[in-house]
Structure formats: C-alpha cells, structure tokens
Design an enzyme around this catalytic site. Structure first.
Site, short mmCIF file in Angstrom:
data_model
loop_
_atom_site.label_atom_id
_atom_site.label_comp_id
_atom_site.label_asym_id
_atom_site.label_seq_id
_atom_site.Cartn_x
_atom_site.Cartn_y
_atom_site.Cartn_z
N VAL A 132 0.84 -1.20 0.00
CA VAL A 132 0.00 0.00 0.00
C VAL A 132 0.88 1.25 0.00
O VAL A 132 0.62 2.21 -0.75
CB VAL A 132 -0.96 0.00 1.21
N SER A 149 2.28 1.71 -3.43
CA SER A 149 1.26 2.14 -4.40
C SER A 149 0.81 3.56 -4.14
O SER A 149 0.44 4.28 -5.08
CB SER A 149 0.07 1.18 -4.34
N GLU A 150 0.83 3.99 -2.89
CA GLU A 150 0.37 5.33 -2.55
C GLU A 150 1.43 6.40 -2.77
O GLU A 150 1.12 7.48 -3.27
CB GLU A 150 -0.09 5.37 -1.07
N SER A 151 2.67 6.12 -2.38
CA SER A 151 3.67 7.19 -2.37
C SER A 151 5.05 6.80 -2.88
O SER A 151 5.94 7.64 -2.93
CB SER A 151 3.84 7.70 -0.93
N TYR A 200 -6.14 0.03 -8.89
CA TYR A 200 -5.39 0.16 -7.64
C TYR A 200 -5.32 -1.17 -6.89
O TYR A 200 -4.25 -1.59 -6.45
CB TYR A 200 -6.06 1.22 -6.76
#
Length: 202
Positions: free
Chosen positions: A48, A51-53, A150
C-alpha cells in the site's frame, strides 16, 4: 583486483539491485510494528505504501492526501480523535511513524468492515467505503476504474514484496539480518566505496 571483485559482485547482483530500485523498501521496523499492532500482513502494508507514495514521506496528492500512506487530513483527524492523539496537526502526516500508524489503523478498520477480505478493503482504501461495498457485492461496473486498477496493483506488489523482502519484513533470522543489513543495492555500493577508499589510500 579489488575493483574487479567489486565489479563481479555488481554483475551477479544486478537483477536484484534493479528490482530493489523498482520496488524500494524503507521504514521496515515501523511497518513490522504497526502491521503487528493492527493485525495486518506487513507485505500488504508495504505494498500500500509503495502504491500510494513510492516511499516518499513528503508525497502529497492533488486532492490533498499526505505522506507515505496518503491520508486525507479529515480522515487522519478522525483517527487522531479515536486514538486520543491530542497533538495532531496536518504537518505530522509527513512523519513516517505517525503516517504508517494512522494508515494501518484505517486499513485495519476497513479489513474489519469486510470481515478480513483484503480486496474490498483495499478498494475502499482507495475509493471509499461505497466503492468497497460495491466491489464486495460483485458490482464491479459501479466501482471507479482507478480503484479497480489500484487493487490489482496493490495485490500484485504484495506478492513481489513477499518474494523480495522476507527477511526485512518478517524478522526471520535476525542474526542473518544483522550480518546482511540493508538491501543488496546498499551492500554492493558499500563494497565499491570501501574498495575505492582502499585504492585511494594505497
């Protein structure tokens, strides 16, 4: 001769180094702790964050989500109240420890909402509870395409991190971890630096 040995080591480890550049990992101790505290798979948490940052603690999205796990300030403020964190400010979302703590708290809540079903929880993390509900109900056509892509990305990266970072994220064989601390890329760069330093001092 030393430079040759270092170059040979780079050649042997090059695929691994390139993989680590493509799929970085940082804040392992925080991820392990918060994943355990919130009953989550550390590889999922790592995926996560990726994938986010892409592990940039200063990341901010166009809509204002901040930090490693890209938390919206309103969501984070609600989490801070539930955790009794009276010192919360928006700028603290750039602190890796706090961001991962809040992000895993939020993800744990979503996992509870979907009875431990990872996919709709991940969809909801990206697109909100409504998207997660529709995904779980099988109404994929009503789920935003961004959220569908996502969840595919997160689950794919989770498997990659399981293959690449077993030692770093499970704490298995801490002695081996101490002996081989850091990623392979870091280890090889350290060897090259030590070799160059030795050559310069001869």
């Amino acid at each position: 001769m030393l430079l040759l040995a270092a170059a040979y080591g780079v050649g042997i480890g090059l695929p691994r180094i390139l993989a680590e550049i493509r799929y970085p990992l940082a804040y392992e101790e925080i991820i392990i702790k918060e994943a355990a505290d919130h009953d989550l798979d550390p590889f999922l948490v790592a995926a996560v964050i990726y994938s986010e940052s892409h592990y940039n603690p200063r990341a901010m999205s166009p809509v204002g989500a901040r930090g490693l796990m890209q938390l919206m300030p309103l969501t984070a403020a609600g989490i801070s109240r539930r955790l009794g964190d009276t010192g919360f400010t928006i700028d603290r979302l750039y602190d890796p420890a706090l961001n991962i703590k809040y992000g895993t708290f939020h993800l744990q809540g979503l996992m509870g909402r979907y009875a431990g079903d990872v996919a709709p929880a991940v969809v909801a993390y990206n697109g909100g509870g409504g998207a997660g509900d529709r995904y779980q109900a099988g109404n994929r056509g009503a789920v935003p395409q961004e959220s569908l892509k996502y969840v595919e990305r997160v689950l794919s990266v989770q498997k990659i991190y399981e293959e690449m970072y077993q030692l770093q994220l499970t704490g298995i064989d801490p002695f081996a971890k101490k002996e081989n601390s850091g990623t392979l890329a870091t280890q090889v760069l350290n060897v090259i630096q030590q070799t160059v330093n030795k050559r310069l001092t001869q």
